[in-house]
Design an enzyme around this catalytic site. Sequence first.
Site, PDB file in Angstrom:
ATOM      1  CG  HIS A 103      -2.140  -0.942   1.145  1.00 27.95           C
ATOM      2  ND1 HIS A 103      -2.517  -1.428   0.000  1.00 27.95           N
ATOM      3  CD2 HIS A 103      -2.710  -1.686   2.221  1.00 27.95           C
ATOM      4  CE1 HIS A 103      -3.202  -2.600   0.187  1.00 27.95           C
ATOM      5  NE2 HIS A 103      -3.588  -2.572   1.518  1.00 27.95           N
ATOM      6  CG  HIS A 173      -7.803  -0.806   2.523  1.00 20.18           C
ATOM      7  ND1 HIS A 173      -8.452  -1.533   3.319  1.00 20.18           N
ATOM      8  CD2 HIS A 173      -6.559  -1.657   2.071  1.00 20.18           C
ATOM      9  CE1 HIS A 173      -7.829  -2.735   3.526  1.00 20.18           C
ATOM     10  NE2 HIS A 173      -6.757  -2.677   2.605  1.00 20.18           N
ATOM     11  CD  GLU A 311      -8.341  -3.623  -0.452  1.00 19.58           C
ATOM     12  OE1 GLU A 311      -7.175  -3.082  -0.653  1.00 19.58           O
ATOM     13  OE2 GLU A 311      -8.489  -4.698   0.229  1.00 19.58           O
TER      14      GLU A 311
END
Length: 345
Positions: A103, A173, A311
Site C-alpha cells: 500500500h 480501502h 478493493e
Amino acid sequence: MSEKFGTLPDGTAVHRHTLESGAGLRARVLTYGCVVQTLEVPGRDGGRANVVLGCSTLEDYLTGSRYFGAVVGRYGNRIAGGRFRLDGREHRLPVNNGPNSLHGGERGFDKHVWEVTGSGPDRVTLARVSPDGEEGYPGTLRAEVTYTLTDDALRIDYRTTADAPTVVNLTNHSYFNLAGEDSGDVYGHVLTVEADRYLPVDGHQIPTGKVAPVEGTPFDFRAPRAIGERLRDPHPQLLVGSGYDHTLVLRDAPAGAPLPAARVEEPGSGRTMEVLTTEPGVQFYSGNFLTGSVVGTGGRAYRQGAGFCLETQHFPDSPNQPAFPSTVLRPGETRTSTTVFRFSW
C-alpha cells in the site's frame, strides 16, 4: 459542510467534509488519507446505519487504523521484495509487510493530508502531489480523487498524471458491514462476484503468476454465497492469508465505463450493495487481521471478520509480472479510473 476534525503532531489541520444525498445517504470524508470515515445508508426499516468501519478520532487513525476507508497508493496492494524495474532501472521501496512493500510503503497516500480542490453538498475533490522519490517511487505524481454521493451510490473517480515514467495503482480501502459497522461479523453477507478466475499467491501473498479458474474452489462466487460458507475450508490458499485476501479477475483489460463487478446482500437489514468499476480486478479481503485493538465509530471493537473489503484495482506485483495488465504511467498520459458502490434497501 466542512469542520475541523483534528490536528497532526506537526500542526497540520485535518478537516472533515459531510456529503448528503436527497435519498438519505450521508458520507463523511477526511482530508487525512482521503478517508471515507462514515457512510450512512437506509435499511428496510427506514433507519440509517453506518456501513463502513472507521475511527472516531484522528489519533486512532494515526495509531491503530488498518487503512480504514483510505485511498492507498502510490501502489495499492503488494510489490514483491520491495523492488521493481522500469525502463531498465531498479527502484527500491520500503518493506513494510514481511518481505514486501504494501500500500505504498511506510508512509503511503493514506498517511498524508490531501488538499480540497473542489466541493459541494454532494461531492468533494481532494488532491495531492507525490514528489519524485517519495517512498522510492520515480517521478512526481499528481493524484486527484473525487467522491460524489448520488441518491443511491457513492462514486469514486481517480485521476493521475506524472512527469516521468512511474507505476500507480490507487484504490479505496473501505471495510463494509451492511448490517452496520458495530453489528458483529459479516460472514452471513451473501456475495456474488463477476469473476471466473483468481490469482493464487505464494507464502508471502504475492501472486504466483498463474491465473487460476475459480471452479471447484472457495473463490467461486459466481453464484450468490455467504462469505463465511467456505471460509474455514482447508484450502491451501485460504490458509496463506487466514481467509480471503485474493484478487478476483474481472476482465482482461480495463473497461471504458464502470461495469458490474460484485453484489453483496445483507439479509437482516435488507441492504444490498452493487460494485461497478473500470478496473480489471477486485481484491476480496474478509477482515482476517482485525484483532479487536481498534474501537470503531459505534463504540465496539473491530474483531476478525467485522468487515469485508472489495478493493477495485489492478493486480498485485504487476510491475514485476509483465503478463498482468500494466500499471505504468508515462508523461503525457492521464490515468483515470471509476468505481461505484450502489445501494438499495
